[in-house]
Design a protein around this motif. Structure first.
Motif, PDB file in Angstrom:
ATOM      1  N   ASN A   1       0.819  -1.220   0.000  1.00  0.00           N
ATOM      2  CA  ASN A   1       0.000   0.000   0.000  1.00  0.00           C
ATOM      3  C   ASN A   1       0.850   1.267   0.000  1.00  0.00           C
ATOM      4  O   ASN A   1       2.073   1.221  -0.025  1.00  0.00           O
ATOM      5  CB  ASN A   1      -0.996  -0.043   1.166  1.00  0.00           C
TER       6      ASN A   1
ATOM      7  N   ASN B   1     -10.135   0.404  -0.029  1.00  0.00           N
ATOM      8  CA  ASN B   1      -9.681   1.106   1.175  1.00  0.00           C
ATOM      9  C   ASN B   1      -8.843   2.321   0.762  1.00  0.00           C
ATOM     10  O   ASN B   1      -7.675   2.203   0.417  1.00  0.00           O
ATOM     11  CB  ASN B   1      -8.872   0.128   2.032  1.00  0.00           C
TER      12      ASN B   1
ATOM     13  N   ASP C   1      -7.426   4.644   2.376  1.00  0.00           N
ATOM     14  CA  ASP C   1      -6.209   4.964   3.124  1.00  0.00           C
ATOM     15  C   ASP C   1      -5.028   4.130   2.647  1.00  0.00           C
ATOM     16  O   ASP C   1      -3.870   4.496   2.876  1.00  0.00           O
ATOM     17  CB  ASP C   1      -6.427   4.732   4.613  1.00  0.00           C
ATOM     18  N   ALA C   2      -5.316   2.989   2.029  1.00  0.00           N
ATOM     19  CA  ALA C   2      -4.238   2.129   1.546  1.00  0.00           C
ATOM     20  C   ALA C   2      -3.845   2.468   0.110  1.00  0.00           C
ATOM     21  O   ALA C   2      -2.698   2.293  -0.273  1.00  0.00           O
ATOM     22  CB  ALA C   2      -4.671   0.674   1.636  1.00  0.00           C
TER      23      ALA C   2
ATOM     24  N   SER D   1       1.869   3.291   2.071  1.00  0.00           N
ATOM     25  CA  SER D   1       2.872   3.588   3.103  1.00  0.00           C
ATOM     26  C   SER D   1       4.248   3.071   2.707  1.00  0.00           C
ATOM     27  O   SER D   1       5.255   3.492   3.266  1.00  0.00           O
ATOM     28  CB  SER D   1       2.436   2.999   4.456  1.00  0.00           C
TER      29      SER D   1
ATOM     30  N   PRO E   1       6.676  -4.311   3.388  1.00  0.00           N
ATOM     31  CA  PRO E   1       5.702  -5.218   4.005  1.00  0.00           C
ATOM     32  C   PRO E   1       4.420  -5.293   3.178  1.00  0.00           C
ATOM     33  O   PRO E   1       3.945  -4.272   2.681  1.00  0.00           O
ATOM     34  CB  PRO E   1       5.431  -4.587   5.366  1.00  0.00           C
ATOM     35  N   PRO E   2       3.910  -6.514   3.023  1.00  0.00           N
ATOM     36  CA  PRO E   2       2.666  -6.651   2.260  1.00  0.00           C
ATOM     37  C   PRO E   2       1.487  -6.034   2.993  1.00  0.00           C
ATOM     38  O   PRO E   2       1.487  -5.948   4.215  1.00  0.00           O
ATOM     39  CB  PRO E   2       2.485  -8.166   2.136  1.00  0.00           C
TER      40      PRO E   2
HETATM   41  C1  LIG Z   1      -0.341  -0.491   4.810  1.00  0.00           C
HETATM   42  O1  LIG Z   1       0.529  -1.597   4.940  1.00  0.00           O
HETATM   43  C2  LIG Z   1       1.229  -1.631   6.159  1.00  0.00           C
HETATM   44  C3  LIG Z   1       2.211  -2.766   6.098  1.00  0.00           C
HETATM   45  O2  LIG Z   1       1.590  -3.999   5.984  1.00  0.00           O
HETATM   46  C4  LIG Z   1       0.218  -1.800   7.294  1.00  0.00           C
HETATM   47  O3  LIG Z   1       0.888  -1.783   8.528  1.00  0.00           O
HETATM   48  C5  LIG Z   1      -0.778  -0.658   7.249  1.00  0.00           C
HETATM   49  O4  LIG Z   1      -1.788  -0.846   8.188  1.00  0.00           O
HETATM   50  C6  LIG Z   1      -1.396  -0.557   5.884  1.00  0.00           C
HETATM   51  N1  LIG Z   1      -2.215   0.651   5.814  1.00  0.00           N
HETATM   52  C7  LIG Z   1      -3.504   0.631   5.491  1.00  0.00           C
HETATM   53  C8  LIG Z   1      -4.182   1.940   5.503  1.00  0.00           C
HETATM   54  O5  LIG Z   1      -4.088  -0.385   5.229  1.00  0.00           O
END
Ligand SMILES: *[C@@H]1O[C@H](CO)[C@@H](O)[C@H](O)[C@H]1NC(C)=O
Ligand SMILES: *[C@@H]1O[C@H](CO)[C@@H](O)[C@H](O)[C@H]1NC(C)=O
Length: 340
Positions: free
Chosen positions: A264, A324, A326-327, A266, A277-278
């Motif tokens: 995502n 999602n 945010d992702a 981040s 990280p996945p």
């Molecule tokens: C994006 O991925 C990271 C790593 O897996 C995770 O910690 C985080 O919660 C994710 N963010 C969203 C908004 O899903």
């Protein structure tokens, strides 16, 4: 005293001269007054109907029997349902169900005011030929700015086209203008900002056995910062992802690790060689390792949450929309278990 009030009655009225037919609905009125027709000899419901018949854009008129006033509605809204209103008569040209409007044309200009037209394949009992209705469109300024395509929708953009937008980040930073495709038809009533990237095609992946050893970094047509700002300023967002597989598992049940996953937003800022990280889910749903078929319980075997986890010799597919916000956006796609 003999009071006769006709309610909900519809009569057809033949006007010899124009060969037009009208229906009259008493004590009813359609919204929008329209153009007021006056005549030195006064106006009756008959002359009001006649006037409507010779005005090419008129297909409905409101006649106030009390004040003897006639209003021709040129907006082309022949189909609008009339509301109950005492003393008014809705005069409709031909029968509603005989009108069959063609779609609106594209606006003649992209900004600063054009016109668009539509015609109807004329009613079988209406011999006036095709009727065209005309309206103004795109009356916003050519120098106006918006932060996403829904901004253009709000300003009145009707036709899908490429357009300039000037996104603002969630921290309030104004970004430079970029060109995107605004889809004004896909989602009824919303201006959709379409952002393209270099992964909109099938890529054959073979020979990558360790989990996540194949990687595809998505390159968007506009800067990443812009993509994020547009997503943040949008109410809904979705991105399609698909993994077609043949003996290539998504979830490696033996070592309890994802073979195939996306990462995502981040991870966009991590250094190239750093471990990404996945995301914990394959399709944007928060349930771990669950594909679309696992959510809708339509997987091709009942003991899996992704079709690819059946892991046999057939071509299978997992696909769906990540929703999602945010992702999003998807930064990269990783895969494994394609080594042999
Ligand atoms: C994006 O991925 C990271 C790593 O897996 C995770 O910690 C985080 O919660 C994710 N963010 C969203 C908004 O899903
Ligand atoms: C639009 O911008 C151009 C170039 O900046 C300028 O010359 C023009 O006067 C502007 N038009 C309007 C209507 O503001």
């Amino acid at each position: 005293m003999n009071v006769c009030i006709l309610i909900f009655a519809a009569i057809k009225l033949a006007l010899g001269l124009s060969d037009n037919y009208f229906s009259m609905e008493y004590n009813k009125r359609v919204s929008g007054d329209g153009y007021q027709y006056k005549s030195v000899n006064g106006v009756t419901e008959i002359s009001c109907a006649y006037k409507c018949s010779v005005e090419i854009n008129c297909c409905v008129a409101n006649f106030d029997a009390h004040s003897q006033m006639c209003y021709l509605d040129m907006s082309g809204s022949c189909y609008s349902a009339p509301s109950h209103e005492k003393s008014w008569i809705t005069i409709r040209r031909a029968r509603e169900d005989l009108f069959n409007w063609a779609p609106w044309s594209r606006c003649s200009k992209t900004c600063e005011g054009g016109i668009r037209t539509r015609s109807h394949q004329h009613a079988t009992i209406d011999n006036t030929g095709d009727v065209t209705s005309v309206e103004n469109c795109h009356i916003f300024g050519c120098n106006d700015t918006v932060i996403n395509c829904n901004g253009w929708k709000t300003k009145g953009l009707l036709d899908s086209q490429t357009a300039l937008i000037e996104p603002i980040t969630s921290n309030g930073i104004q970004l430079q203008a970029v060109e995107v495709y605004c889809d004004m038809e896909m989602e009824n009533g919303v201006g959709v900002t379409v952002i393209d990237h270099d992964g909109e095609r099938d890529v054959y992946v073979h020979g990558y056995e360790p989990h996540g050893s194949y990687s595809f970094i998505v390159t968007y047509d506009i800067p990443f910062e812009h993509v994020v700002a547009i997503i943040d300023s949008s109410q809904f967002c979705r991105q399609f992802v698909r993994w077609k597989c043949k003996g290539a598992q998504i979830w490696d049940i033996g070592i309890q690790k994802l073979n195939t996953y996306w990462t995502n937003r981040s991870t966009a800022y991590l250094a190239t060689n750093e471990y990404k990280p996945p995301s914990e889910f394959f399709h944007g749903y928060e349930e771990r390792r669950t594909c679309e078929c696992g959510i809708s319980q339509t997987c091709q075997q009942s003991n899996v949450l992704c079709n690819c986890d059946i892991n046999d010799d057939s071509w299978r597919s997992d696909e769906g929309y990540v929703t999602n916000k945010d992702a999003l956006p998807i930064v990269a796609f990783f895969a494994g278990d394609t080594g042999n």
